[in-house]
Design a protein around this motif. Sequence first.
Motif, short mmCIF file in Angstrom:
data_model
loop_
_atom_site.label_atom_id
_atom_site.label_comp_id
_atom_site.label_asym_id
_atom_site.label_seq_id
_atom_site.Cartn_x
_atom_site.Cartn_y
_atom_site.Cartn_z
N LEU A 270 13.60 -19.33 -16.16
CA LEU A 270 12.98 -18.04 -15.91
C LEU A 270 14.05 -17.03 -16.70
N TYR A 273 12.74 -15.20 -19.58
CA TYR A 273 11.52 -14.23 -19.25
C TYR A 273 12.12 -12.85 -18.48
N LEU A 274 13.16 -13.29 -17.61
CA LEU A 274 14.01 -12.04 -16.96
C LEU A 274 14.65 -11.24 -17.96
N LEU A 279 9.31 -10.04 -17.17
CA LEU A 279 8.97 -10.17 -15.55
C LEU A 279 9.53 -8.78 -14.95
N ALA A 283 8.34 -9.46 -9.60
CA ALA A 283 8.70 -10.68 -9.70
C ALA A 283 10.15 -10.96 -9.54
N ARG A 284 10.88 -10.25 -9.91
CA ARG A 284 12.28 -10.44 -9.52
C ARG A 284 12.51 -10.48 -8.13
#
Length: 333
Positions: A270, A273-274, A279, A283-284
């Motif tokens: 991830l 994407y972070l 995100l 989401a975090r």
Amino acid sequence: MSGNPIELSIALAENERTRPLLEGSVVAEGIRLRPSRLHPSEMFWRQLRYSDFDVSEMSLSSLIIAVSRGDTRWAALPVYTFRKFYHTAILVRAGSGIRAPADLRGKRVGVPEYQQTSVIWCRGILEHEFGIRADEMEWFMERGADRSHGASTGFAAPPRIRLSFIPPSTNIGRMMVEGELDAVFHYLKERNLVDRSTIDLASDPRVTTLFENPAAEAARYYRKTGIYPINHCVVVRRAVLERHPWVVLNLYAAFLAAKAEARRRMLDSLQHYLAPGLLGEQARSGLESDPMAYGLRATRPVIETLIEYVHEQGLSARRVGLEELFAASTLDL
């Protein structure tokens, strides 16, 4: 604990949290595991009927029912290898007139097994969230006595429940597409020694989900109740624990390490994407939680809800205590 590791057979279904144990990248101190990868349907049947393995995943409902009837072969660890909002995966046949939970009244419902955990969660949630009782539907069970989990736990249809066994010449999938069933609670098409269906209902235009947006319904239910339904736990043969009581916490630590390894792999993936901000903060924040938590402190309300559902659905004569299910050294974890 002696200097040489003891050898234990273990059966698990493969997923990202069990794979490190199956592949050996995570080991249990003092234990050499001999793993078997099995479909849960077959695994539970073999354990309940033949006690094939020293350690395995186990249907939580079947364990509750077995213990309520005096079966003391197994001690559970608060390790939960599978969780799912199964009521959101209920399938209905197009043309059956089912567009909402209330429309299930009077309908014909197929299940692999009446007492399986996923089906108990479906019935419990339908009753407590939508007011639909089990005795308002007609039930059709695919597994016969020679392959059912219930054959090893003394299953009999509860009072007022209309239950028929599906003949060996057909199965749930075929009955759905031929119009002989209106809905399915927990459809299984994977090949194993227990289940018979093979048709891919999920891609069949004649079949759809009860909830138009299953993800939204799962989120609604979780926000309201805080319950992420647990289906499987892990059990150890009590005879093993009588000789080696230290096995409980060593195995528990190994399952925690395997889950941590799976989480690290997920977060590594991830990061791509972070890092660019694909995100958002919600989401975090969500990634900091642990919806798959092990241990009784984190899951007691979920387990107690399932125990209550098993009892109120007429599958156990009494409410089983947590201390009857779980190894004593895990009750404070």
